[in-house]
Design an enzyme around this catalytic site. Structure first.
Site, PDB file in Angstrom:
ATOM      1  N   ALA A 130      10.459  -9.310 -12.428  1.00 45.10           N
ATOM      2  CA  ALA A 130       9.799  -8.615 -11.318  1.00 45.10           C
ATOM      3  C   ALA A 130       8.567  -7.844 -11.768  1.00 45.10           C
ATOM      4  O   ALA A 130       8.453  -7.444 -12.916  1.00 45.10           O
ATOM      5  CB  ALA A 130      10.786  -7.651 -10.670  1.00 45.10           C
ATOM      6  N   LYS A 131       7.631  -7.651 -10.824  1.00 41.98           N
ATOM      7  CA  LYS A 131       6.492  -6.753 -11.043  1.00 41.98           C
ATOM      8  C   LYS A 131       6.088  -6.097  -9.719  1.00 41.98           C
ATOM      9  O   LYS A 131       6.887  -6.062  -8.782  1.00 41.98           O
ATOM     10  CB  LYS A 131       5.331  -7.504 -11.716  1.00 41.98           C
ATOM     11  CG  LYS A 131       4.856  -8.743 -10.968  1.00 41.98           C
ATOM     12  CD  LYS A 131       3.700  -9.441 -11.712  1.00 41.98           C
ATOM     13  CE  LYS A 131       3.302 -10.727 -10.999  1.00 41.98           C
ATOM     14  NZ  LYS A 131       2.166 -11.401 -11.604  1.00 41.98           N
ATOM     15  N   GLU A 175       1.650  -1.977  -3.455  1.00 41.89           N
ATOM     16  CA  GLU A 175       0.295  -1.504  -3.164  1.00 41.89           C
ATOM     17  C   GLU A 175      -0.742  -2.600  -2.945  1.00 41.89           C
ATOM     18  O   GLU A 175      -1.611  -2.483  -2.097  1.00 41.89           O
ATOM     19  CB  GLU A 175      -0.212  -0.611  -4.312  1.00 41.89           C
ATOM     20  CG  GLU A 175       0.558   0.669  -4.478  1.00 41.89           C
ATOM     21  CD  GLU A 175      -0.125   1.604  -5.454  1.00 41.89           C
ATOM     22  OE1 GLU A 175      -1.150   2.191  -5.094  1.00 41.89           O
ATOM     23  OE2 GLU A 175       0.368   1.724  -6.599  1.00 41.89           O
TER      24      GLU A 175
END
Lengths: 334, 157, 797
Positions: free
Chosen positions: C753-754, C758
């Site tokens: 995951a990252k 935003e």
């Protein structure tokens, strides 16, 4: 921001209310739904010692049909107005205008009386006490300067009530009660045209709005309300157009009323365009030219959002749409 | 001026001393410690302070506490049962309609009022009903979906 | 793909029920016995010298406990950016000058807010009004009024912590700083040879764009509660914040008390979006007054104060010149950015750095020059807001690319495909793209919006004369954490007798769902069910350090820390089980649902409970506590240079391709976002429901900023400090929304995951602007795209 110190009074009768108003003099405000006044109090736009609530006066809640007219108590909420079957059937444009005010949350508290008595608004005035302390007092706040026009001529706060143009187009009358007695007047006459003191009550008359009477339109009269605002909730109208139209059997304009909100110190009645229409055969070309002519009768002011040119363009469009819709089923051209 | 008012709060009769210049929101949060009702703007523009007044959703920040004498108020604290969440709360959670949660109490109450009046609202009616309740987190999408699925459930029942 | 039990599942939020029932305690809900309330007196002038403040009457007002002015606190300085180059320039209460409307002048603390409000009116301030300046361009002029007469150098916070900053750099072009007035920061970076690049180009185009200030509109107003205990000398605070450790650090430095003597307690946060990172005067003053008075002090801002005196997004102008080959390959790009950071520096030097940071990871431009200025004006202070520079720069660049594609007769999607970066690319600063789904995202987004059928509808003659539709596309990038105080996140997993686990994390759930996703990481790694996890978070006393919920760091950085802590606890459990299960290596064991079993013979198992008992009784009494930590960016030990954009920025970039379909009413000029498509490369999504929620929020905020949101400023005064007049989207503005997943695996991320929170706020702006052009053939380069601008562009008014 907290409310100022106040004493709250809630009389059970109109006469009682009037006596209280007489006793309190200028140090009281009458509160209906409070959606506008509560903010004004927090912002210290008003600092009355007494608040007089009208929720305990039973007849102020009536919605009834009598003698060819609909009689409304001022304390009916906009939600009650828009959901009343009687109003939906007999005064559909009023029902619709009520449905388009503010947000659903506001409509379950705001009242028709409050809308009729609504104060004018201005981006320099409807701000907190701190905000206003950054510049000279304007007319509406008791000074002698208008930040909108940067002139000393007069206050230019805008009249923005949605229901009023519709009510006037319907030919509504209102009852004002004072200690001296009751008087009936056409709603039109209630407004002063002075942005500082836009109606007789805000102008200092010690009276209460006790009833709104709307003659039920004859079958051939069609009324519509077209509102324009950028967000379709919460916002006040940039411009609202009410039209009531009477076309005769030959598709000629027998009578018409065009009223605007949002673009003046009071509800604006379009008069020149009306003359152009009276007696004329109703067709699309006529409607377009009159709409454009009508928009020249208003003098909108610059706001943060729009220039006068834009507002006029929208007014013209909305007048056209209102005329088209009003002429729709009767007018043979539509 | 101080006075004692009596009203029905979440189904129980309540007596409380209030000042004439207190809003219902202030009384709920500060006097009764019912902090589930939120103050977002204090001007009737965001709906975070929504409560039900005789079943209708209102902004409690625009309501003088003295004016609720004899009336019935439901706040978010009165929505769930002791053992379980209300279906609206349950569905909001399951459908991802909650993020920061600050608008949630108001949204839940507005939704309850909507469904009580109209058990099968269209998407347009849902959007209209919650248009006075601002949510900055969700873009409203999952809130609308949650309410839609509640409408469908009711239809099945 | 690995089969996970919890990761990637649409698990409802763990904090959902407490929020749905109104039981979640936010800072505004905190009430302590004997609590006092503070309110600020603020400057009505955009720029003035304070000659005299008389607080005598206010002090005597019944119910008032204290009144503070700048004279009481004159040597306290702090700032979001506090480096040797950019010394702190904020003070909790104005000392000599006020620099914007709303600047804090005095604070009154009283028995109630209402009393404090009344007492404020009794304070008399004498000002000498100074000339003021309200645009960055004017402020840069030689004869502009100087807003900060001096920069007071102290030991900066960042230096103080002792993180290496790198050696004194070689003389670079940076030193040619042009002389401009009111400069608060400058970023300069170049690579390749820009002039040569332009010479080799077939086509050169230059455009300018501008964006207005916007507001965060967190639904929970900013608030702080502080309670100092004189016996233990401990300061307890409750703050509506995104990073409890950063706030503790700020408070420790400004109050001059050790970090260990400050405890930031957990509260739920009613939205942040970048606007609750900076230290604010209300936080400092609540703490200071509580220490001084020995009573709890609460300061909650009004909505108007939140709008005018916390933070806004930077208004920016962007100038871009690009040189391209006929086939659309970009050879050279020269970008200039000017940001107006208001009366104090705020995050000015950061936003101009980040505009570069979110520009260069997308297109592979061999010859590139970037220069950014942040400038003081007498406007409200600007700080981080979701995407922090990304919306502004992505809107500008992708509007510009769309224009070039039109000029050259190219399909913008094809042109973007020709230039985008790929997995394995190394960026000019040394950052590696170990995962990059730009190409796949572009295909996905174009497909989902109906690119080939819906584009050029107006040219191809649409049926509807009044309503015109068009489509557009844009790309964006975002960091997943970076090296910023406290530079790392740690986590602790404590096991209970019954085998269930408590996670201790300093990360704060600000609505993004971190308690849920971190619980999923823990459940998956440790082998317990989700209902067996309890989260203790956002408390500086109970939890280990955490970067904070900004820079989109939580999923990757804190997620890794939690995964390591879980692995540590698991290893300990397995070691205890070796003896009982009679195996010689923990490799032969695995866990699931609080059980340890033999991989070969899953029937042979013991419970966590049994293993823990064994550990306590038979071994060393260890009840099993796992710990893990992860750096903001493991490949570096320093934060990047804001001025030279040198150093490594982030361990992983999140990417998104976003497309929009708009419908324009050509008679009113209104633009309706009909459909928004986001193909986000967030690596492997930990929780699709939460990922979608983040994207929806991003799209709504981005669409608001494109079409309606704008802080109206005249002479430094905000005209719309309310939800009535600041037009953020309402439910009625909700578009159809499509979220596609770009399936990459980020090798450094927990379970791949990252970032997701935003980036996607940024692509929708350009997508809408390009869609508007597609629909009606006009280009709006100044946001927001208001109805009036549309009618003017169409020549109708």
């Amino acid at each position: 921001m907290h409310l100022p110190d106040i004493v709250y009074l809630s009389p059970n009768k109109t006469t009682e209310a009037l006596e209280v108003i007489e006793d309190c003099g200028n140090s009281c405000s009458v509160i209906a739904g409070g959606t506008d006044l509560m903010v004004a109090l927090k912002q210290r736009l008003q600092t009355p010692k007494y608040l007089i609530g009208l929720e305990n006066i039973p007849e102020f809640k009536k919605i009834e049909e009598k003698d060819e007219s609909i009689r409304l108590g001022p304390m009916n909420t906009l939600d009650e107005i828009s959901s009343s079957d009687l109003i939906k059937t007999k005064l559909p444009a009023l029902s619709q205008a009520a449905r388009e005010v503010g947000s659903p949350l506001l409509r379950s508290q705001a009242t028709i009386g409050g809308n009729v008595c609504l104060n004018t608004r201005c981006r320099f005035y409807n701000q907190s006490q701190f905000w206003r302390s950054t510049r000279e007092k304007c007319y509406k706040a008791g000074g002698s300067y208008c930040h909108v026009t940067k002139q000393k001529e007069k206050c230019n706060a805008a009249f923005v009530a949605d229901l009023v143009p519709v009510l006037i187009a319907y030919g509504a009358n209102i009852k004002l009660a004072g200690l001296a007695g009751e008087k009936m007047l056409s709603l039109k006459e209630f407004y002063t045209g002075d942005s500082c003191f836009p109606n007789q009550i805000l102008n200092g008359d010690r009276v209460i709005l006790t009833e709104i009477d709307i003659p039920i339109p004859k079958n051939n009269i069609r009324s519509v309300y077209k509102k324009f605002r950028f967000r379709r909730s919460i916002d006040f109208p940039l411009v609202g157009v009410a039209v009531s139209l009477d076309l005769d059997e030959n598709n000629r304009c027998r009578d018409i009323n065009i009223l605007l909100t949002g673009v003046g110190s009071a509800p604006v009645e379009i008069k020149k365009a009306k003359k152009e229409l009276l007696g004329q055969r109703w067709d699309d070309e006529l409607v377009s030219s009159v709409a454009s002519l009508a928009s020249q009768e208003i003098r909108p002011l610059k706001t943060n959002l729009v220039s006068p040119r834009y507002t006029r363009e929208i007014a013209s469009l909305k007048i056209k749409e209102a005329l088209q819709e009003a002429g729709g089923k009767n007018g043979k051209n539509y | 001026m101080e006075r004692t008012i009596e009203f029905v709060l979440n189904g129980e009769t309540k007596k409380v001393t209030v000042n004439d210049n207190q809003t219902l929101l202030e009384v709920l949060r500060e006097k009764l410690d019912l902090t589930g009702t939120k103050k977002g703007c204090n001007q009737g523009e965001c709906g975070a302070c929504t409560v039900l007044l005789d079943g209708k959703p209102i902004n409690s920040c625009l309501t003088l506490a003295v004016r609720i004498e004899g009336r019935s108020i439901m706040t978010i604290e009165g929505v769930a049962g002791k053992e379980s969440l209300d279906p609206v709360q349950e569905t909001f959670n399951e459908k991802g309609a909650i993020q920061c949660g600050f608008c949630t109490p108001g949204m839940v109450l507005t939704t309850k009022a909507l469904l009580a009046e109209n058990s099968n609202p269209t998407s347009a009616e849902i959007k209209e009903a919650i248009s006075g309740n601002i949510c900055r987190c969700s873009g409203y999408i999952k809130i609308i979906e949650a309410i839609q699925s509640l409408a469908e459930e009711q239809e099945v029942m | 793909m690995a089969a996970y039990k919890y990761i990637g599942k649409d698990i409802p939020r763990v904090d959902g029920p407490v929020k749905a029932t109104g039981k979640a305690v936010y800072t505004v809900d905190v009430k302590l016995p004997g609590m006092l309330y503070g309110k600020f007196l603020r400057s009505p002038h955009p720029h003035a010298r304070i000659l005299k403040i008389d607080t005598a009457k206010a002090e005597k007002f019944p119910g008032v406990h204290d009144v503070l002015t700048g004279q009481d606190l004159h040597d306290v300085r702090y700032a979001f950016v506090d480096t040797p180059r950019y010394p702190a320039d904020e003070q909790p209460l104005a000392v000599d000058k006020v620099r914007y409307i709303g600047d804090e002048v005095a604070v009154v603390v009283a028995d109630s807010e209402a009393i404090a409000e009344k007492a404020l009116m009794l304070i008399e301030v004498e000002y000498e009004i100074l000339p003021a300046v309200f645009t960055a361009e004017k402020a840069m002029e030689p004869d502009a009024p100087v807003i900060h007469d001096e920069q007071v150098k102290g030991k900066s916070f960042w230096e103080d912590w002792g993180v290496a900053q790198g050696k004194k750099g070689r003389a670079t072009k940076y030193d040619d700083t042009p002389k401009v007035n009111n400069l608060s920061g400058r970023t300069f970076v170049s690579f390749g040879d820009v002039e040569q690049g332009f010479l080799k180009s077939d086509y050169i185009r230059e455009d300018s764009f501008s964006l207005k200030a916007t507001a965060h509109c967190q639904m929970e107003p900013h608030a702080a509660v502080a309670s100092y205990d004189h016996v233990t000398q401990k300061l307890n605070v409750w703050l509506s914040t995104m990073g409890v450790f950063l706030k503790r650090y700020f408070l420790s430095k400004t109050l001059n008390i050790p970090p260990s003597k400050i405890r930031v307690h957990h509260t739920y946060v009613g939205g942040a979006f970048g606007g609750k990172i900076d230290l604010f005067p209300y936080e400092f003053c609540a703490a200071y007054l509580s220490i001084k008075l020995g009573r709890p002090v609460k300061i909650e801002l009004d909505r108007e104060e939140v709008f005018m005196t916390t933070r806004q997004r930077h208004p920016l102008t962007v100038n871009i010149k690009s040189g391209v080959k006929k086939n659309g390959k970009i050879l050279a790009q020269d970008i200039k950015v000017i940001a107006d950071n208001g009366g104090y520096r705020g995050s000015g030097p950061v936003v101009i750095f980040l505009c570069h940071g979110f520009s260069f990871p997308i297109y592979d431009v061999p010859n590139y020059r970037y220069e950014g200025f942040s400038i003081y004006t007498n406007n409200s202070i600007r700080g981080p807001q979701r995407g922090h520079g990304a919306p502004q720069i992505r809107f500008s660049i992708d509007s510009h690319i769309d224009l070039i594609a039109r000029d050259l007769g190219l399909d913008p999607v094809q042109m973007m495909l020709k230039n985008v970066r790929h997995e394995g690319d190394v960026l000019p600063n040394g950052d590696r793209l170990d995962s990059c789904g730009l190409t796949e995202g572009l295909h996905g987004a174009a497909n989902a919006i109906g690119w080939n059928t819906k584009r050029n509808q107006s040219k191809n003659g649409s049926k509807n004369e009044r309503l015109k539709r068009g489509v557009g596309i844009s790309l964006c990038a975002m960091f997943s954490g970076a090296m910023y105080y406290p530079f790392a996140s740690a986590a602790i997993v404590k096991l209970h007798d019954d085998g269930s686990a408590t996670l201790f994390t300093g990360a704060q759930d600000i609505g993004q769902g971190s308690y849920t996703t971190l619980s999923q990481v823990l459940a998956e790694e440790l082998g317990v069910d989700l209902q067996d996890i309890h989260v203790v978070a956002g408390d500086t006393e109970l939890c280990p350090i955490d970067l904070g919920s900004f820079l989109s760091a939580t999923a990757l950085v804190t997620g890794n820390a939690v995964k390591l802590a879980a692995a540590d606890a698991k290893r300990q459990l397995l070691e205890c089980a070796l003896e009982i299960l009679e195996v010689d290596s923990i490799e032969k064991l695995d866990t699931e649902s609080k059980k340890i079993f033999l991989k070969k013979d899953p029937q042979k198992s013991i419970t966590f409970s049994q293993a823990i008992q064994a550990s306590v009784f038979k071994r060393n009494g260890d009840p099993i506590v796992g710990k893990g930590s992860y750096k903001g960016y493991p490949r570096t030990d320093r934060y990047p240079s804001l001025a030279k954009a040198k150093g490594l920025f982030t361990g992983a970039y999140g990417f998104a391709a976003q497309a929009a379909e708009v419908e324009i009413d050509t008679l009113t000029g209104e633009v309706r976002l009909v459909k928004a498509v986001t193909y986000h490369d967030c690596g492997y999504p930990l929780n699709k429901n939460i990922v979608e929620g983040q994207l929806h929020g991003c799209v709504s905020m981005g669409a608001g900023q494109t079409l309606s949101e704008e802080v109206f400023l005249e002479n430094g005064q905000m005209f719309n400090p309310s939800f009535l007049s600041y037009r953020l989207p309402l439910s009625l503005d909700t578009p159809e929304s499509v979220e596609g997943l770009v399936n990459t695996i980020e090798p450094s991320g927990p379970f791949g995951a990252k970032e997701v929170g935003e980036g996607a706020v940024a692509g929708i702006l350009g997508a809408i602007a390009n869609a508007v052009h597609d629909a009606i053939g006009v280009r709006i380069k100044e946001l927001p795209i208001t109805p009036e601008k549309i009618l003017r562009a169409l020549g109708k008014i």
